[in-house]
Design a protein around this motif. Sequence first.
Motif, PDB file in Angstrom:
ATOM      1  N   THR A 216      -6.382   1.243  -2.278  1.00  0.00           N
ATOM      2  CA  THR A 216      -5.198   0.409  -2.086  1.00  0.00           C
ATOM      3  C   THR A 216      -5.552  -1.033  -2.401  1.00  0.00           C
ATOM      4  OG1 THR A 216      -5.758   0.083   0.237  1.00  0.00           O
ATOM      5  CG2 THR A 216      -4.288   1.909  -0.295  1.00  0.00           C
ATOM      6  N   SER A 217      -4.546  -1.817  -2.713  1.00  0.00           N
ATOM      7  CA  SER A 217      -4.793  -3.215  -3.056  1.00  0.00           C
ATOM      8  C   SER A 217      -5.365  -3.982  -1.876  1.00  0.00           C
ATOM      9  CB  SER A 217      -3.487  -3.872  -3.518  1.00  0.00           C
ATOM     10  OG  SER A 217      -2.492  -3.748  -2.524  1.00  0.00           O
TER      11      SER A 217
ATOM     12  N   ASP B 261       0.830  -1.213   0.000  1.00  0.00           N
ATOM     13  CA  ASP B 261       0.000   0.000   0.000  1.00  0.00           C
ATOM     14  C   ASP B 261       0.858   1.255   0.000  1.00  0.00           C
ATOM     15  OD1 ASP B 261      -2.316  -1.498   0.032  1.00  0.00           O
ATOM     16  OD2 ASP B 261      -2.556  -1.411   2.212  1.00  0.00           O
ATOM     17  N   ILE B 262       2.076   1.152   0.563  1.00  0.00           N
ATOM     18  CA  ILE B 262       2.985   2.312   0.598  1.00  0.00           C
ATOM     19  C   ILE B 262       4.292   1.983  -0.137  1.00  0.00           C
ATOM     20  CG2 ILE B 262       2.024   3.343   2.702  1.00  0.00           C
ATOM     21  CD1 ILE B 262       4.383   2.052   4.226  1.00  0.00           C
ATOM     22  N   ASN B 263       4.201   1.004  -1.028  1.00  0.00           N
ATOM     23  CA  ASN B 263       5.351   0.626  -1.871  1.00  0.00           C
ATOM     24  C   ASN B 263       6.565   0.192  -1.058  1.00  0.00           C
ATOM     25  OD1 ASN B 263       3.946   1.311  -4.335  1.00  0.00           O
ATOM     26  ND2 ASN B 263       4.348   3.468  -3.854  1.00  0.00           N
ATOM     27  N   LYS B 264       6.290  -0.577  -0.003  1.00  0.00           N
ATOM     28  CA  LYS B 264       7.356  -1.129   0.825  1.00  0.00           C
ATOM     29  C   LYS B 264       7.327  -2.650   0.754  1.00  0.00           C
ATOM     30  CE  LYS B 264       8.864   2.795   2.610  1.00  0.00           C
ATOM     31  NZ  LYS B 264      10.239   3.292   2.406  1.00  0.00           N
ATOM     32  N   GLU B 265       8.441  -3.261   1.152  1.00  0.00           N
ATOM     33  CA  GLU B 265       8.503  -4.713   1.162  1.00  0.00           C
ATOM     34  C   GLU B 265       7.968  -5.309   2.456  1.00  0.00           C
ATOM     35  OE1 GLU B 265      12.463  -5.958   0.332  1.00  0.00           O
ATOM     36  OE2 GLU B 265      12.454  -5.196  -1.737  1.00  0.00           O
TER      37      GLU B 265
ATOM     38  N   TYR C 226     -10.997   1.517   3.649  1.00  0.00           N
ATOM     39  CA  TYR C 226     -11.344   1.956   2.300  1.00  0.00           C
ATOM     40  C   TYR C 226     -10.765   3.310   1.893  1.00  0.00           C
ATOM     41  CZ  TYR C 226     -14.642  -1.898   1.846  1.00  0.00           C
ATOM     42  OH  TYR C 226     -15.198  -3.149   1.749  1.00  0.00           O
ATOM     43  N   ILE C 227     -10.523   4.194   2.857  1.00  0.00           N
ATOM     44  CA  ILE C 227     -10.034   5.531   2.507  1.00  0.00           C
ATOM     45  C   ILE C 227      -8.516   5.469   2.359  1.00  0.00           C
ATOM     46  CG2 ILE C 227      -9.925   7.951   3.179  1.00  0.00           C
ATOM     47  CD1 ILE C 227     -12.484   7.538   4.789  1.00  0.00           C
ATOM     48  N   SER C 228      -8.058   5.446   1.137  1.00  0.00           N
ATOM     49  CA  SER C 228      -6.641   5.188   0.859  1.00  0.00           C
ATOM     50  C   SER C 228      -5.691   6.199   1.489  1.00  0.00           C
ATOM     51  CB  SER C 228      -6.419   5.128  -0.656  1.00  0.00           C
ATOM     52  OG  SER C 228      -7.193   4.092  -1.207  1.00  0.00           O
ATOM     53  N   PRO C 229      -5.938   7.513   1.390  1.00  0.00           N
ATOM     54  CA  PRO C 229      -5.003   8.460   2.027  1.00  0.00           C
ATOM     55  C   PRO C 229      -4.883   8.235   3.528  1.00  0.00           C
ATOM     56  CG  PRO C 229      -6.430   9.598   0.476  1.00  0.00           C
ATOM     57  CD  PRO C 229      -6.992   8.226   0.629  1.00  0.00           C
ATOM     58  N   LEU C 230      -6.023   7.927   4.175  1.00  0.00           N
ATOM     59  CA  LEU C 230      -6.004   7.662   5.607  1.00  0.00           C
ATOM     60  C   LEU C 230      -5.198   6.403   5.901  1.00  0.00           C
ATOM     61  CD1 LEU C 230      -6.936   8.185   8.507  1.00  0.00           C
ATOM     62  CD2 LEU C 230      -9.056   6.936   7.970  1.00  0.00           C
ATOM     63  N   LYS C 231      -5.441   5.354   5.117  1.00  0.00           N
ATOM     64  CA  LYS C 231      -4.720   4.094   5.336  1.00  0.00           C
ATOM     65  C   LYS C 231      -3.226   4.291   5.161  1.00  0.00           C
ATOM     66  CE  LYS C 231      -6.220   0.004   4.200  1.00  0.00           C
ATOM     67  NZ  LYS C 231      -6.647  -1.216   3.486  1.00  0.00           N
ATOM     68  N   ARG C 232      -2.824   4.989   4.119  1.00  0.00           N
ATOM     69  CA  ARG C 232      -1.398   5.193   3.882  1.00  0.00           C
ATOM     70  C   ARG C 232      -0.756   6.001   5.011  1.00  0.00           C
ATOM     71  NH1 ARG C 232      -3.266   6.170  -1.727  1.00  0.00           N
ATOM     72  NH2 ARG C 232      -2.798   4.285  -2.927  1.00  0.00           N
ATOM     73  N   SER C 233      -1.487   6.998   5.511  1.00  0.00           N
ATOM     74  CA  SER C 233      -0.948   7.810   6.612  1.00  0.00           C
ATOM     75  C   SER C 233      -0.803   6.983   7.879  1.00  0.00           C
ATOM     76  CB  SER C 233      -1.863   9.014   6.878  1.00  0.00           C
ATOM     77  OG  SER C 233      -1.836   9.915   5.797  1.00  0.00           O
ATOM     78  N   ILE C 234      -1.786   6.108   8.150  1.00  0.00           N
ATOM     79  CA  ILE C 234      -1.721   5.250   9.343  1.00  0.00           C
ATOM     80  C   ILE C 234      -0.512   4.328   9.255  1.00  0.00           C
ATOM     81  CG2 ILE C 234      -2.845   3.346  10.558  1.00  0.00           C
ATOM     82  CD1 ILE C 234      -5.538   4.676   9.869  1.00  0.00           C
ATOM     83  N   ILE C 235      -0.314   3.711   8.089  1.00  0.00           N
ATOM     84  CA  ILE C 235       0.810   2.791   7.916  1.00  0.00           C
ATOM     85  C   ILE C 235       2.136   3.532   8.066  1.00  0.00           C
ATOM     86  CG2 ILE C 235       1.984   1.232   6.323  1.00  0.00           C
ATOM     87  CD1 ILE C 235      -0.735   0.627   5.065  1.00  0.00           C
ATOM     88  N   SER C 236       2.238   4.699   7.448  1.00  0.00           N
ATOM     89  CA  SER C 236       3.485   5.462   7.508  1.00  0.00           C
ATOM     90  C   SER C 236       3.792   5.930   8.926  1.00  0.00           C
ATOM     91  CB  SER C 236       3.417   6.665   6.558  1.00  0.00           C
ATOM     92  OG  SER C 236       3.328   6.238   5.222  1.00  0.00           O
TER      93      SER C 236
END
Length: 508
Positions: free
Chosen positions: A355-356, A158-162, A486-496
Amino acid sequence: MNRTIARRLAANAYALRIPRKAFSSQAPGNDVSSVPTCPRHEHEVTQSLKNDGQLYDVAIVGGGMVGMALACSLASMPLTKQLNVAIIDSNPALQNKLIIKKEDPPDPRVSTVTPATISLFKDVGAWEYVLQNRHAFFDKMQVWDYTGLGYTRYEARDINKEALGCVVENKVLHYALLSCMQNTEIQKTIYSSRLTSMAVHRSSSSTSSSSTTTLHNQGNLAKLDLSDGSSLYVKLVVGSDGGKSRVRELAGFKTTGWNYPQNAIICTVEHTVENQCAWQRFLPAGPIALLPIGDKFSNIVWTMSPKEASDCNSMKEDDFIKAVNHALDYGYGPHPKSSLLGDGDIFSWLRADATSSAKESFEVPPKVVKLASARMVFPLSLRHANDYASNRVALIGDAAHTVHPLAGQGVNMGFEDAFALSKVIAEGIAVGTDIGEVSLLKKYEAERKPANIMMMAVLDGFQKAYSVDFGPLNVLRAAAFNGAHYISPLKRSIISYASGEQKLPLFS
């Protein structure tokens, strides 16, 4: 965010913006310290050093993972690798190198290290030692609620990490850091002893100096007395001695916090297949986490009431395994549907950027078939030092803050403290500042304290939000799960944010 911590955060932010005159305009000899003071006269200090003292630049009290991370970081930088460092810890593992056998079952004491922490380990050369031993990267995480109303899945892609993180036994992390430090040229002395008393000499001059002779003559040092009768004189004392820090106590640092009405039970379990995902389910009494540790093993961190923890700890192995599988499957409530809101139609306007992992269905964790270690129980609390630094003293890791383990962030916060302090020390050396000067140490506090308070507030908020079983609140929690799913920007921010690679906007 609890109001006590919020008020302290606001006060701290204000104080950091306004230079504190007490640090720059004190009259000579009026340096205030809550630590007992030693003789101020030059001849008294000189005689004491001659009789029974060893002189060091830095004394690290507590040679655990965070203390060793500081030592490794100091040893890795050109400006700090010339320092003379004392490490004070009664743990015999520091003197007798720990032998780790891969065929042994994993120890139940593990840490989930974030990509940011992994990067720091690589910078100092410690990560290569971790890779030589058992560890488990995971690229997926599933979090869900016992009500069956919602869930969310996170994936590294989702954030282009391994990977989202890596689960490592604490003894492996400690071994890696100790091995790294032992293979450096930094001057270090390990004292297998305990700190019994500490006193800070008041400076007879407000002028900073990096000269050992000047500091010596001014008596501008901290004196440490150890349980083996040794006495050390040091420019900077770093407390990395855990939640019951002796350094924090002797330095007079006050704390804010509370005990949670919860205990955590931890252990190692075994599956028939290898687990490659981190799982966390929120139950009425607290969350249960199932973390991969490699070789078909996983680690359990199960939060519950003290009575439940006592009952679980005394269960027969078969009964305990049944209780774990019950808690991770249909126990307490049904499996979540793909979405509380049908197929997430309320979020359809964001699906173009979905996100996938948002397309992944709920999965059931692998069954536990065997208990592979003893069960360990420990109480949970939140504790935060009101200050991280004073004249000659700084706190890092659990000595400065302890948090709820529900997100596995405690040790990562400690590692970030250690590396941040080492950089501040290097900056001080670069400009000729005394490394124990409080105005320098406050720069470390200014960097780490707000970020730590924010993380503590987030974790405490989660703990409180998921400690209440109330219909409307359950629906709100489910909506939050689905929003994060479902909200991709939120998900990416949480992961980061959870991976340590992004700070919240307040501190960016």
